[in-house]
Design a protein around this motif. Structure first.
Motif, PDB file in Angstrom:
ATOM      1  N   PRO A  47       4.040  -3.348   4.825  1.00  0.00           N
ATOM      2  CA  PRO A  47       4.625  -4.675   5.013  1.00  0.00           C
ATOM      3  C   PRO A  47       5.118  -5.289   3.699  1.00  0.00           C
ATOM      4  N   ILE A  48       4.513  -4.897   2.596  1.00  0.00           N
ATOM      5  CA  ILE A  48       4.941  -5.427   1.294  1.00  0.00           C
ATOM      6  C   ILE A  48       6.276  -4.792   0.896  1.00  0.00           C
ATOM      7  N   LYS A 102      -2.152  -4.625  -7.153  1.00  0.00           N
ATOM      8  CA  LYS A 102      -2.563  -5.905  -6.555  1.00  0.00           C
ATOM      9  C   LYS A 102      -1.593  -6.370  -5.475  1.00  0.00           C
ATOM     10  N   ALA A 103      -0.391  -5.793  -5.494  1.00  0.00           N
ATOM     11  CA  ALA A 103       0.622  -6.214  -4.520  1.00  0.00           C
ATOM     12  C   ALA A 103       0.377  -5.520  -3.189  1.00  0.00           C
ATOM     13  N   SER A 104      -0.772  -5.780  -2.615  1.00  0.00           N
ATOM     14  CA  SER A 104      -1.148  -5.151  -1.354  1.00  0.00           C
ATOM     15  C   SER A 104      -2.151  -6.035  -0.656  1.00  0.00           C
ATOM     16  N   SER A 105      -2.007  -6.160   0.662  1.00  0.00           N
ATOM     17  CA  SER A 105      -3.018  -6.886   1.428  1.00  0.00           C
ATOM     18  C   SER A 105      -4.146  -5.933   1.820  1.00  0.00           C
ATOM     19  N   LEU A 106      -4.080  -4.694   1.334  1.00  0.00           N
ATOM     20  CA  LEU A 106      -5.087  -3.664   1.641  1.00  0.00           C
ATOM     21  C   LEU A 106      -5.190  -3.444   3.144  1.00  0.00           C
ATOM     22  N   CYS A 107      -4.029  -3.460   3.794  1.00  0.00           N
ATOM     23  CA  CYS A 107      -4.055  -3.378   5.261  1.00  0.00           C
ATOM     24  C   CYS A 107      -4.342  -1.966   5.751  1.00  0.00           C
TER      25      CYS A 107
END
Lengths: 256, 468
Positions: free
Chosen positions: B318-319, B357-362
């Motif tokens: 999504p990023i 860091k540019a991740s919601s860790l989905c």
């Protein structure tokens, strides 16, 4: 994925981890969790010393800070009784994240042991206790949010099993259900544009399905999406799975 | 205004670019999923097995690399080792100079992007022409690829038509078929005039020394059809133990990358032209490139070396869909790039420590990865490394005070009650950056700290005897 060995269940006594979000914002979710578990014949203990699972610091990269909180959690939820959490995210933190950050720590075995007896609520009800149908009635169109930290676990299937078994309840599908809502813990405040854009996309898909209520096993996602929708002036009705289960016992929609 | 570069980049990305990236990635991802789940009863088992094969290979490079070298030499190929990007570029230049070559045709290879080969050769008076249509467009625009498999995912056909007109490739025409025909016409002459053909290798079998190459345009085949010298650039992690391992990996690569059962062209090349063969390059040079890979292998994120560069993690992310590839400032964007790009910088890791860091860790990237790389875990490890190395992370809330609170139950309970101030104070007056960032676009629910604990206590208080 997150499949893991689990300590087999013996008794019907559990320790409730209410989660910090329910402790601070969503008390009704924690209360509903207690009532749902008790309805399933489970004795619920609430260790008073509990705080948080340690995930914010873990995701933020501050593993020493996170380990400090996890160690507190391990002490707080001592004993053999399973830990039940109304959150796929906090549960995954305990059986996956904490294990990762304790790899090189001497007390890793204690952390792993806690992970093996930690259950997300729906997973516990369906795969732990063997509940397949939920009594009562809940006449509503429900969109179910697949929270990301339930990926690779049995929680989503378990929640849908319960929801679909409730009289009057219709589960409605929506687009790109597997996509993240953009919450992501500190991501929501560190990457506000991306987080908001992902949330908007999710809201568009959910609204298009026209559900009466948007239900999740994780309040964190709902806090983000509900907050975005409210700010837009187009609020959506969000509930935790536990609230729906409890309200079904009462015969329908109750307070949100 | 966000403190993070990737967030700012995404916020200023033209809506049209975002729309084309989103449409293309979403379509490919959904087709991939249908294909895999329609054709295989349990595609996750395939991913797991493929991941185990690649993990085994990278953990035994000390066995497989010498084996591959020996096989390649026995097949008549020449083998070169390059520890760094500069060394790899210098090998290519030397091979060209020794043959008096000045013109190279290049198939698409990510490792050549990584070592910036085309620029290097240009600076040394050599022509290195990209023959993959997307890479060719990137080259004439002096742009950078924004996707591992689809380098021009960020461009639309109108921009491409304008570029072609500028380059003298015909009057403005944005019909894709016309664009492709014009590029082909231009490139056909270049193939015939080239001295050297350069390709990558999607896989290299240690057992046979055979390289496997996949394309959809046939340009790698053209690149080695008319040229006398074939140079292969291959990252050391591309090795697989046996030819039969290619079966599962090729099956997963086409489906994961472009939602195809198999790419249009799949070539297996094990050496230069045999005297009994009618054509083919007389020389084959295989350059094994390390460029930081052995250090990745020695570290805690070695699983990333399993990557087969399919781009499935980019497509589902999504990023990536919101930010596009250039946001990552790297040859390798998206989830895989957020792990690999900072690692390949070695001691300059802090320069790209913001990528993980540019991740919601989905976890969607892990779910689709054909070699089952636990990308979220690796992102987390890199976040921990950045913190350990005291790399500043603008906008990330400090965690130590929170951890202190969350490990002292009495203080925690007091804070639950104190938080009620949030219900009466205007949030804009509360100088907590995280709160400000939250409330900039979202409402905060009412603070109800401690309510659940009160409810539970009241409920469990024994009822008075009279009521029993």
């Amino acid at each position: 994925m997150l499949n893991r060995e689990r300590t087999p269940l013996t008794g019907r006594r559990v320790q409730l981890m209410a989660t910090c979000l329910c402790d601070a914002f969503y008390d009704d979710v924690a209360a509903a969790t207690v009532e749902v578990l008790e309805h399933a014949g489970v004795e619920v203990a609430f260790p008073e010393g509990q705080t948080c699972c340690g995930q914010p610091a873990f995701n933020g990269g501050d593993w020493p800070a996170s380990r400090r909180v996890v160690r507190h959690t391990v002490r707080t939820f001592a004993g053999e009784d399973p830990v039940v959490v109304p959150s796929g995210s906090c549960a995954a933190m305990l059986f996956h994240g904490a294990v990762l950050e304790f790899e090189k720590e001497p007390d890793a075995p204690a952390v792993e042991a806690l992970g093996r007896r930690t259950w997300e609520l729906a997973d516990y009800l369906v795969n732990g206790l063997g509940v397949r149908t939920w009594p009562g009635r809940y006449p509503a169109r429900v969109a179910f949010h697949r929270s990301c930290h339930s990926r690779g676990t049995d929680s989503v299937a378990a929640a849908l099993t319960l929801l679909r078994s409730i009289a009057g309840l219709e589960v409605v599908e929506f687009g790109e259900a597997e996509q993240c809502c953009g919450f992501g813990g500190t991501f929501a405040v560190t990457f506000p544009h991306l987080s908001g854009a992902m949330g908007q996309l999710k809201l568009d898909h959910v609204r298009a399905a026209q559900p009466d209520v948007y239900v999740s096993g994780d309040m964190s996602c709902m806090m983000h999406l509900g907050g975005l929708a409210a700010r837009e002036g187009r609020p959506i009705r969000t509930l935790h799975l536990a609230q729906v289960l409890r309200d079904a016992l009462r015969g329908g929609e109750a307070k949100s | 205004m966000s403190a993070q570069a990737i967030d700012r980049f995404a916020a200023t990305l033209p809506a049209e670019t975002r729309a084309s990236v989103y449409q293309s990635t979403k379509t490919t991802h959904e087709k991939r999923t249908r294909l895999l789940f329609d054709q295989f009863p349990d595609p996750d088992r395939l991913r797991t097995l493929a991941g185990e094969i690649k993990q085994h290979a990278i953990e035994n490079l000390d066995t497989y690399l010498p084996q591959a070298e020996a096989r390649l030499r026995a097949n008549g190929a020449q083998v070169h080792w390059a520890g760094t990007a500069e060394a790899a570029c210098a090998h290519v230049l030397r091979i060209m100079r020794e043959r008096g070559a000045t013109k190279m045709v290049k198939a698409k290879t990510m490792v050549s992007e990584e070592i910036e080969l085309a620029d290097y050769l240009g600076r040394h008076g050599m022509e290195a022409l990209e023959t993959d249509l997307g890479e060719f467009i990137i080259q004439i625009d002096h742009d950078h690829p924004s996707h591992i498999v689809r380098p021009i995912i960020h461009k639309n056909r109108r921009e491409i038509a304008t570029s072609f007109e500028r380059e003298g490739l015909g009057a403005y025409n944005d019909d894709p078929a016309t664009i492709t025909r014009r590029a082909r016409h231009h490139l056909r002459h270049k193939y015939l005039a080239a001295d050297v053909g350069l390709t990558g290798a999607n896989f290299l079998s240690a057992e046979s020394g055979r390289i496997a190459l996949v394309t959809n345009e046939g340009n790698s085949r053209f690149s080695v059809a008319a040229t006398r010298c074939h140079i292969v650039l291959v990252g050391i992690e591309k090795i697989v133990p046996r030819d039969r391992d290619l079966g599962i990996l090729l099956n997963l690569l086409g489906r994961s990358a472009t939602a195809q059962d198999l790419t249009v062209y799949t070539e297996f090349i094990s050496g230069p032209r045999d005297p009994a063969q009618p054509d083919g390059p007389e020389e084959m040079h295989v350059i094994f490139v390390d460029n930081g890979r052995t250090e990745v292998l020695a570290g805690e994120c070695r699983e990333i070396l399993r990557c087969i560069r399919c781009g499935a993690c980019l497509n589902v992310c999504p990023i990536y869909r919101q930010a596009s590839g250039h946001a990552y400032r790297s040859v390798y964007p998206g989830p895989v790039g957020a792990v690999l790009s900072p690692l390949l910088l070695k001691e300059n890791f802090p320069q790209k420590a913001d990528l993980p860091k540019a991740s919601s860790l989905c976890g969607a990237c892990h779910e689709v990865c054909p070699v089952n790389i636990p990308i979220p875990d690796l992102l987390l490890r890199l976040r921990a490394r950045a913190k350990e190395e005291n790399v500043p992370s603008p906008g990330t809330p400090p965690m130590a005070p929170w951890a202190l609170l969350a490990s002292q139950p009495t203080a925690w309970r007091a804070a639950l009650v104190a938080g009620r101030a949030l219900n009466v104070l205007p949030t804009r007056l509360i100088p907590v950056p995280a709160l400000q960032a939250w409330t900039a676009s979202r409402e905060l629910p009412a603070w109800r700290g401690g309510e659940f604990r009160r409810w539970l206590k009241a409920r469990r208080r024994p009822a008075p005897p009279a009521a029993r």
